[in-house]
Design a protein around this motif. Sequence first.
Motif, PDB file in Angstrom:
ATOM      1  N   ASP A  48       0.788  -1.243   0.000  1.00  0.00           N
ATOM      2  CA  ASP A  48       0.000   0.000   0.000  1.00  0.00           C
ATOM      3  C   ASP A  48       0.824   1.299   0.000  1.00  0.00           C
ATOM      4  O   ASP A  48       1.795   1.408   0.737  1.00  0.00           O
ATOM      5  CB  ASP A  48      -0.850   0.099   1.273  1.00  0.00           C
ATOM      6  CG  ASP A  48      -1.524  -1.189   1.643  1.00  0.00           C
ATOM      7  OD1 ASP A  48      -1.493  -2.137   0.861  1.00  0.00           O
ATOM      8  OD2 ASP A  48      -2.072  -1.234   2.754  1.00  0.00           O
TER       9      ASP A  48
ATOM     10  N   GLN B 257       4.168   0.686   2.181  1.00  0.00           N
ATOM     11  CA  GLN B 257       4.434  -0.565   2.887  1.00  0.00           C
ATOM     12  C   GLN B 257       5.599  -1.251   2.185  1.00  0.00           C
ATOM     13  O   GLN B 257       5.545  -1.530   0.976  1.00  0.00           O
ATOM     14  CB  GLN B 257       3.190  -1.461   2.853  1.00  0.00           C
ATOM     15  CG  GLN B 257       2.062  -0.968   3.714  1.00  0.00           C
ATOM     16  CD  GLN B 257       2.340  -1.200   5.186  1.00  0.00           C
ATOM     17  OE1 GLN B 257       2.115  -2.272   5.712  1.00  0.00           O
ATOM     18  NE2 GLN B 257       2.836  -0.175   5.859  1.00  0.00           N
TER      19      GLN B 257
ATOM     20  N   PHE C 229       2.349  -0.885   9.949  1.00  0.00           N
ATOM     21  CA  PHE C 229       1.328  -1.104   8.923  1.00  0.00           C
ATOM     22  C   PHE C 229       0.863   0.238   8.350  1.00  0.00           C
ATOM     23  O   PHE C 229       1.393   1.302   8.686  1.00  0.00           O
ATOM     24  CB  PHE C 229       0.152  -1.875   9.537  1.00  0.00           C
ATOM     25  CG  PHE C 229       0.283  -3.378   9.411  1.00  0.00           C
ATOM     26  CD1 PHE C 229       1.515  -3.998   9.241  1.00  0.00           C
ATOM     27  CD2 PHE C 229      -0.849  -4.193   9.461  1.00  0.00           C
ATOM     28  CE1 PHE C 229       1.618  -5.383   9.118  1.00  0.00           C
ATOM     29  CE2 PHE C 229      -0.760  -5.572   9.336  1.00  0.00           C
ATOM     30  CZ  PHE C 229       0.471  -6.178   9.168  1.00  0.00           C
TER      31      PHE C 229
ATOM     32  N   ARG D  45      -7.294  -1.321  11.876  1.00  0.00           N
ATOM     33  CA  ARG D  45      -6.084  -0.718  11.293  1.00  0.00           C
ATOM     34  C   ARG D  45      -6.332   0.337  10.213  1.00  0.00           C
ATOM     35  O   ARG D  45      -7.438   0.592   9.815  1.00  0.00           O
ATOM     36  CB  ARG D  45      -5.215  -1.820  10.716  1.00  0.00           C
ATOM     37  CG  ARG D  45      -5.885  -2.680   9.648  1.00  0.00           C
ATOM     38  CD  ARG D  45      -4.881  -3.713   9.138  1.00  0.00           C
ATOM     39  NE  ARG D  45      -5.446  -4.571   8.128  1.00  0.00           N
ATOM     40  CZ  ARG D  45      -5.944  -5.770   8.357  1.00  0.00           C
ATOM     41  NH1 ARG D  45      -5.966  -6.270   9.570  1.00  0.00           N
ATOM     42  NH2 ARG D  45      -6.415  -6.496   7.354  1.00  0.00           N
ATOM     43  N   ASP D  46      -5.203   0.850   9.726  1.00  0.00           N
ATOM     44  CA  ASP D  46      -5.106   1.759   8.581  1.00  0.00           C
ATOM     45  C   ASP D  46      -5.766   3.119   8.826  1.00  0.00           C
ATOM     46  O   ASP D  46      -6.667   3.551   8.068  1.00  0.00           O
ATOM     47  CB  ASP D  46      -5.696   1.100   7.311  1.00  0.00           C
ATOM     48  CG  ASP D  46      -5.115  -0.295   7.055  1.00  0.00           C
ATOM     49  OD1 ASP D  46      -4.024  -0.577   7.580  1.00  0.00           O
ATOM     50  OD2 ASP D  46      -5.757  -1.086   6.346  1.00  0.00           O
TER      51      ASP D  46
ATOM     52  N   GLU E  76     -10.363  -2.509   4.645  1.00  0.00           N
ATOM     53  CA  GLU E  76      -9.013  -2.002   4.913  1.00  0.00           C
ATOM     54  C   GLU E  76      -8.865  -0.616   4.281  1.00  0.00           C
ATOM     55  O   GLU E  76      -9.643  -0.225   3.405  1.00  0.00           O
ATOM     56  CB  GLU E  76      -7.963  -2.938   4.294  1.00  0.00           C
ATOM     57  CG  GLU E  76      -8.012  -4.365   4.808  1.00  0.00           C
ATOM     58  CD  GLU E  76      -6.920  -5.255   4.233  1.00  0.00           C
ATOM     59  OE1 GLU E  76      -6.321  -6.021   4.998  1.00  0.00           O
ATOM     60  OE2 GLU E  76      -6.662  -5.207   3.021  1.00  0.00           O
TER      61      GLU E  76
ATOM     62  N   ALA F 170      -5.974  -0.603  -2.089  1.00  0.00           N
ATOM     63  CA  ALA F 170      -5.476   0.181  -0.954  1.00  0.00           C
ATOM     64  C   ALA F 170      -5.256   1.639  -1.336  1.00  0.00           C
ATOM     65  O   ALA F 170      -4.446   2.331  -0.726  1.00  0.00           O
ATOM     66  CB  ALA F 170      -4.176  -0.421  -0.394  1.00  0.00           C
TER      67      ALA F 170
ATOM     68  N   TRP G 172      -3.956  -8.926  -3.772  1.00  0.00           N
ATOM     69  CA  TRP G 172      -3.440  -9.898  -2.795  1.00  0.00           C
ATOM     70  C   TRP G 172      -3.538 -11.340  -3.300  1.00  0.00           C
ATOM     71  O   TRP G 172      -2.835 -12.222  -2.820  1.00  0.00           O
ATOM     72  CB  TRP G 172      -4.161  -9.759  -1.444  1.00  0.00           C
ATOM     73  CG  TRP G 172      -3.603  -8.642  -0.616  1.00  0.00           C
ATOM     74  CD1 TRP G 172      -4.262  -7.527  -0.203  1.00  0.00           C
ATOM     75  CD2 TRP G 172      -2.272  -8.528  -0.099  1.00  0.00           C
ATOM     76  NE1 TRP G 172      -3.425  -6.725   0.532  1.00  0.00           N
ATOM     77  CE2 TRP G 172      -2.195  -7.314   0.610  1.00  0.00           C
ATOM     78  CE3 TRP G 172      -1.125  -9.325  -0.186  1.00  0.00           C
ATOM     79  CZ2 TRP G 172      -1.028  -6.880   1.240  1.00  0.00           C
ATOM     80  CZ3 TRP G 172       0.039  -8.891   0.440  1.00  0.00           C
ATOM     81  CH2 TRP G 172       0.081  -7.694   1.136  1.00  0.00           C
TER      82      TRP G 172
HETATM   83  C1  FRU Z   1      -3.768  -3.678   2.801  1.00  0.00           C
HETATM   84  C2  FRU Z   1      -3.110  -4.138   4.098  1.00  0.00           C
HETATM   85  C3  FRU Z   1      -3.468  -3.189   5.222  1.00  0.00           C
HETATM   86  C4  FRU Z   1      -2.327  -3.381   6.177  1.00  0.00           C
HETATM   87  C5  FRU Z   1      -1.163  -3.592   5.249  1.00  0.00           C
HETATM   88  C6  FRU Z   1      -0.124  -4.548   5.756  1.00  0.00           C
HETATM   89  O1  FRU Z   1      -3.131  -4.139   1.665  1.00  0.00           O
HETATM   90  O2  FRU Z   1      -3.503  -5.450   4.384  1.00  0.00           O
HETATM   91  O3  FRU Z   1      -4.725  -3.424   5.793  1.00  0.00           O
HETATM   92  O4  FRU Z   1      -2.131  -2.280   7.006  1.00  0.00           O
HETATM   93  O5  FRU Z   1      -1.702  -4.093   4.038  1.00  0.00           O
HETATM   94  O6  FRU Z   1       0.998  -4.549   4.944  1.00  0.00           O
END
Ligand code: FRU
Length: 509
Positions: free
Chosen positions: A48, A64, A104, A178-179, A230, A292, A312
């Motif tokens: 992301d 990421q 993350f 998260r996020d 997410e 993302a 993914w």
């Molecule tokens: C989305 C995700 C987020 C997480 C990150 C981990 O692609 O799964 O939810 O923060 O990637 O790398």
Amino acid sequence: MSIGNKIITPVLLGILLSYHVQGQSVQKEREKYRPQIHFTPQTHWMNDPNGMVYYKGKYHLFYQHFPGGNKWGPMHWGHATSTDLVHWKHLPISLYPDSLGYIFSGSAVVDEKNTSGFGKDGKVPLVAIFTHHDPKGEKAGRNDFQNQSLAYSLDEGNSWTKYDGNPVLRNPGIVDFRDPKVMWYEVGKKWIMTLATKVRITFYASPNLKEWTKESEFGAHEGGLGGVWECPDLFPLKLEGKTYWVLIVNINPGAPNGGSGGQYFIGDFDGKHFTPGDNKTRWLDYGTDDYAGITWSNTGGRKIFMGWMNNWTYANEVPTPSWRGAATLPRELKLEKANGEVLLKTIPVKELNNIALKSVSQSNIQVKNRLKLVQGNPLKSPFKLELQADQLKDFALSLENELGDKLIFGYNEKTNSYFIDRSKSGDVSFNPEFKKLHTAPRIGSGKKMDLIVYVDVASVEFFADGGLTVMTDVFFPQKPMNQVYFKTGASNAGYILKKVKYTPLKSAL
Ligand code: FRU
């Protein structure tokens, strides 16, 4: 010949040269899918885009990143900046995993009023808000291993200090928590955090980025429910003087063509609650490779979006040995009234015109069956293609190379949908899902055909009907695609293309 005090004989020189040439071709092979106009990490893994913030003339892009390998691993925030969203300067990693866990996804804001108190000597702090993911807690089967934390920079994003009071928002016992995407809500003079909480969004508010209180939840009955929510984003956009609130929610799996994708809602936000205009699920991009995606902060009324050009389902397997993962082109999000609804439309940013080379335009060309669209020399990758016709009818565009690889995309009148077929586009062997046909409903209406396509070495992004239907797919041809054909459907052997414009683009590397 001598190097230092060593005598090099012609035989030795021959061996050295052949090693050099071999080395170069191995390197070339390893780099063959390197995009030329898309952001990629120099080496190793990325997913992301994170912490995108515009400050003092620079677009910051964090992402990421796992610097230890080519598959997803302990997450860091990689860092790059750009002054034009097209040319990126790679910078040292900004955030490393620590005792609270991996770093993350999250966001970054300019804390102009120094509400956080991190600012010193008049220096405005940039504050990153991210998820600390504790792998030990996860392994132990706990449900509170994701928590929200802060880091700040007092040197315009060059170096970052983690806040010693981390985490600032503790997990109440939700496995996926998260996020955080944070924005300043001027009406209520408070920060709003939009957080993905399993299959919901939870909104939190804070006066200072350090203390957060829950405001509301959204999502029990709306949107895609096929996977985990997410990377959300919440922001206002104006249309005809009226403010609408856009909520982006990425979901994995559960996207329309499988795996990961981004949905959006348009409605109202009153500082506490988000209320969507209706319960329909709408998608930002129907291709399988835009995930993302969120927007830059601190860009005023202009909303610039970027996603991870991957899915993914196969992200850990795509055949790019030197690095893995790329970002989509930066795109501007705008609102438009279409079919009596207010919808999002997506268009690549105008800054991409700065890498345009001399374009070739043709008008009023009649196509019978199959036409080589750009005559003469093989196409240069990357390029932009613009097509217009008075009538939208069945058509297919085919990107091809001399080895017979084909990436086909177009429109199907019967189903009123666009499609991408990458089943014969080169290497499709790494995952059985990769070959599937992708379709997208035509969201725009009216008779006219209007298409903008960006092709890079290993990706196609197309924006139909002014950006109302978008598709982004990656593909891996054995050799660069260097021809493009336009094919008409059986029912309309006499397609007249009003305009075809081919614009080769300068590599941004
Ligand atoms: C989305 C995700 C987020 C997480 C990150 C981990 O692609 O799964 O939810 O923060 O990637 O790398």
